[in-house]
Design an enzyme around this catalytic site. Structure first.
Site, mmCIF file in Angstrom:
data_model
loop_
_atom_site.group_PDB
_atom_site.id
_atom_site.type_symbol
_atom_site.label_atom_id
_atom_site.label_comp_id
_atom_site.label_asym_id
_atom_site.label_seq_id
_atom_site.Cartn_x
_atom_site.Cartn_y
_atom_site.Cartn_z
ATOM 1 N N TYR A 156 0.900 -1.267 0.233
ATOM 2 C CA TYR A 156 -0.024 -0.028 0.001
ATOM 3 C C TYR A 156 0.912 1.261 -0.079
ATOM 4 O O TYR A 156 0.630 2.144 -0.837
ATOM 5 C CB TYR A 156 -0.917 0.008 1.085
ATOM 6 C CG TYR A 156 -1.660 1.204 1.514
ATOM 7 C CD1 TYR A 156 -2.934 1.283 0.780
ATOM 8 C CD2 TYR A 156 -1.310 1.993 2.379
ATOM 9 C CE1 TYR A 156 -3.487 2.525 0.973
ATOM 10 C CE2 TYR A 156 -1.997 3.259 2.600
ATOM 11 C CZ TYR A 156 -3.336 3.784 2.007
ATOM 12 O OH TYR A 156 -3.963 4.642 1.989
ATOM 13 N N LYS A 160 1.352 4.229 -2.898
ATOM 14 C CA LYS A 160 1.246 5.795 -2.673
ATOM 15 C C LYS A 160 2.431 6.576 -2.957
ATOM 16 O O LYS A 160 2.348 7.600 -3.308
ATOM 17 C CB LYS A 160 0.618 5.878 -1.123
ATOM 18 C CG LYS A 160 -0.549 5.362 -0.730
ATOM 19 C CD LYS A 160 -1.538 5.878 -1.571
ATOM 20 C CE LYS A 160 -3.071 5.563 -1.126
ATOM 21 N NZ LYS A 160 -4.222 6.177 -1.806
#
Length: 251
Positions: A156, A160
């Site tokens: 994750y 990002k």
């Protein structure tokens, strides 16, 4: 600032609740019309009602990475409210927790697809349909996990980090008519992030100089600034919204 976005239309992905809905509420309060997306029609209908109904908001259900859905949303924004001036890429997934080497490669690909590649596609759709000729502003919702290691949610965080870099590249390519910025929140009290703090909120918040976790409105205010004329000389930047967490100075 009640009319700061008067005459403008914003598309906000993943906005049936949480940060996305708070952004929609802030933009509507400042005069914008909003088109919000999400997977569940019932949740979107509730959000539209909370935003003041059809005169202020339109909900379009679908999967954020589905290009047909993206086309429909942009088209309906222009047909319903007359423009597609603002875009907030808020949708993200984080379906697993654990070490990177234990991650199923297909799950990793899906995280990148939803969190990064779909955001890029949304910008392209908005650019071709409206912003390329009329200008506009984009804000991508990243994370502090994209600027420092995020053990347990590393893929994750990596996605990002990619989104932050895409923000910079798009700012260079799309200026001067379109500004592209990002926000990088730390833990915000939403259903999406609940596993990171539920049952130990005070313990987690102790690592933050401001001694509290974020709430959706904390992020919404910064996003509204970046979309507005007040940030007209700001592009390609990622504003960290973290209660001081990344300063690393908590006792």
């Amino acid at each position: 600032m009640a009319d700061r976005f008067a005459g403008q239309t914003a598309i906000i992905t993943g906005a049936s609740r949480g940060i996305g809905l708070a952004i929609a509420e802030r933009l509507v309060a400042e005069g914008a019309k909003v088109v919000i997306t999400g997977r569940k029609p019932d949740a979107l209908a509730e959000a539209v009602a909370a935003l003041g109904g059809a005169g202020h908001a339109l909900g379009v259900a679908g999967h954020t990475a589905d290009t047909d859905h993206q086309d429909e949303v942009v088209t309906r924004a222009i047909d319903t409210f007359g423009s597609a001036d603002l875009l907030v890429n808020n949708t993200a997934i984080n379906p697993v927790y654990g070490p990177l080497l234990a991650l199923d490669p297909e799950v990793a690909r899906n995280i990148v697809e939803v969190n990064c590649l779909s955001a890029l596609s949304w910008v392209g759709k908005a650019h071709r349909a409206w912003m390329g000729a009329h200008g506009g502003a984009v804000v991508n919702v990243a994370s502090v996990g994209g600027i420092r290691p995020a053990p347990g949610i590393a893929m994750y965080g990596a996605s990002k980090a990619m989104l932050i870099h895409l923000t910079e590249e798009l700012a260079v390519e799309l200026g001067p008519g379109i500004r592209v910025n990002a926000v990088a929140p730390a833990v915000v009290k939403t259903r999406f992030a609940s596993a990171l703090y539920e049952g130990r909120e005070n313990e987690v918040a102790a690592a933050y100089p401001l001694k509290r976790l974020g709430v959706p409105g904390d992020v919404a205010g910064v996003v509204a600034f970046l979309l507005s004329h007040d940030a007209s000389w700001t592009t390609g930047r990622t504003l960290v919204v973290d209660g001081g967490f990344t300063l690393g100075g908590a006792a």
